[in-house]
Design an enzyme around this catalytic site. Sequence first.
Site, short mmCIF file in Angstrom:
data_model
loop_
_atom_site.label_atom_id
_atom_site.label_comp_id
_atom_site.label_asym_id
_atom_site.label_seq_id
_atom_site.Cartn_x
_atom_site.Cartn_y
_atom_site.Cartn_z
N ALA A 1 -2.74 4.06 2.86
CA ALA A 1 -3.74 3.83 1.81
C ALA A 1 -4.52 2.55 2.03
O ALA A 1 -5.38 2.20 1.22
CB ALA A 1 -3.06 3.79 0.44
N SER B 1 0.84 -1.19 0.00
CA SER B 1 0.00 0.00 0.00
C SER B 1 0.88 1.25 0.00
O SER B 1 2.02 1.23 0.48
CB SER B 1 -0.89 0.03 1.25
N ASP B 2 0.34 2.32 -0.56
CA ASP B 2 0.94 3.61 -0.26
C ASP B 2 0.73 3.86 1.23
O ASP B 2 -0.10 3.20 1.86
CB ASP B 2 0.30 4.70 -1.12
N TRP B 3 1.46 4.81 1.77
CA TRP B 3 1.43 5.02 3.22
C TRP B 3 0.04 5.51 3.66
O TRP B 3 -0.44 6.55 3.21
CB TRP B 3 2.52 6.00 3.61
#
Length: 717
Positions: A254, A250-252
């Site tokens: 997300a 995941s993006d941070w």
Amino acid sequence: MLHLLTLLSTAVLLLLVGTANASRSWEESYKKADSLVSQMSIEQKVNITSGTGMTGLCAGITGSTTNPDFAPLCLHDGPLGVRAADNITAGLSGITAAQSFDKIALRQRGVYMGKEFYGKGINVQLGPDVEVMRGPWAGRIFEAFGEDPYLSGVAGAETIMGIQSQKVIACVKHYILYNQNLNSSSSSVVADERSFHEVWAWPFARAMEAGAGSVMCSYNKINGTYGCENDESLNGLLKGEMNFQGFVMSDWFATHSTAKSANNGLDMSMPGGDMDTWFGANLTAAVNNGSVSEDRLTNMATRIVATYYKMGQDANFPRISINQANRTEAPFVDVQGDHAKLVRQMGAEAVVLLRNKNGILPLSKKLKKIAVVGSDAGPDPNGLNCGDNDLLYNGCNNGTLAMGWGSGSARFPYLVTPYDGIRAHAGKDLEVGHIFTNWDLDAATDLASDADVALVFASSDSGEAIASVDGNNGDRNNLTLWNNGDSLATVADANKNTIVVIHSVGPVLMPWIDHPNIKAIVWPGLPGQESGNSLADVLFGDVNPSGRLPYTIAKKASDYAAPLNPHATIDFSEKLLVGYKWFDAKNIDPLFEFGFGLSYTNFNYSNLKIETSDNEDKLVSATVTIKNTGDIAGTEVVQAYISFPESAGEPPKVLRGFEKVPLEKDGETTVAFEFEKLLLSIYDVEKAAWVVPSGEYILHVGASSRDIRQSMVFDIN
């Protein structure tokens, strides 16, 4: 004598990246991973998939295991260099690397970045960013490679192969349809299936073909479902159609769920810790209560471990030597090598010459005085790296602009300003006056009035929404030049030989362009630490410019198809007509078209030939003769565009090949293009497959999307 500043040969490049060919196969890597993960408990497998928080050495660090042993993985920004670290190289941003249109240089850039991340003990480089630029306002466009899927796919693939040749996992981002900071964590992007495949997924598919080890899912929703829990995009397209073998992170922050994310394709949640608890103990509970199967958890862990083995990180990988929480406490490890030489070379090669009336460039050795005007020509008065403030993520624009801000930035070890570079090139007999302000127009005019040539510098910045700069919360509020730059261009009133130099994250408006005294416009983009040297190499003729625009510069903002959208649902209603394809289809004349760039010499195109075959790997082959008809050596970027049969419903033409060709004076060569099945296909939604339409095609070969030099019809039945 003017000469080309050449890059390393392909043969040398292959030696540099030779380790890529020595890596394990995915099959072998999965066997080793299966053996290790089969010994792990549920809790141990969860540790591998979960971050440990944001207060550690790296932007993200995974959990680890003992008996069996698996070390924590360090994941760190970013797409142009090691963020929040010292003794590293702050090179070209992705958008400027794309201006080079040079496959060898793009690979070399990946190689040196891989070396630096490896040297710092970083397992995963969070980059490259291959998201296609939908509109020029989007703050993070400087991280990626522009508005064309084909160019983005080539640039991304070359970068990935370079990075991973150095045993570092490349993490391709941001998957997918992430095109603005505004409401990025709440908005839902709607795209039809055909444009989803042909435009937005195209560069990601090329990244998978290049063997990317990791993919970062994005903040936004896709057709109503968050990107990091979207079964259709993660399992269906990425792991299914694209056959992605690595792991999805995941993006941070997300991640928005536990079971839904894990079941629908997310393999690792970042950053973890107290602020991001979707995985960790909650994932363990989900497996124990049956909402996530242990088989799925095993697959998640195995994908991560297999990628680790695939890159050969189990053999003497360096210890982590960064400390993002307290940079000054990091061990001293210098990874710069001689990478500055490549940054300077590539920066010069990427300079786009937009205008050159009366051959004012390169600058004559007979000049007596040059005036250098504008804050963008000099240093930041607050000091390097925004006054050495790491918390700003390079979030300022006070001196010369050489990169955007956010997690896609890096610390400058030094920054050669344009004035520094010009002064060093000028020698003792050429006076170089300067004024580093955009606001005292009287002083700037006075300086320019008695100079032989006036160089006016201006910029436009953007970045990630983790910082707001001059009221721009990541995305740009408008496309005007910053810091009174448009007014500064009126210095041309005082000097009939004015040259405008623009450092920018992307397209800007040019209301002053028709001023008769503006004889040249130079577009270096975001060149990194060697900015001034790269520029001066071009201005003084040591390098013949060969950069090309990776996006369209419009005459007015309303000419673009996709302004920022504040609504909860964002409909990509332009469908296939992204970038120059919109301008072509709507008969809008751009100010400067995609692929445009001038040279100090001229090139002639002739003798276009085409052959067709039944070989899917080479359905169509073409050759064209290129001759340097000017007085000096130079390099041409030969671009190949395809017009599909009218029944296919494609844009007027699409880029399907480019080659960068250096030629001596009077030199001539034959450039070859091969078009395999995919390059001549459209995505058939009903068949859920790529198909080659039957009918009449046209191959266009030229110097830009609008400067077509040779065209030829061919049929596919």
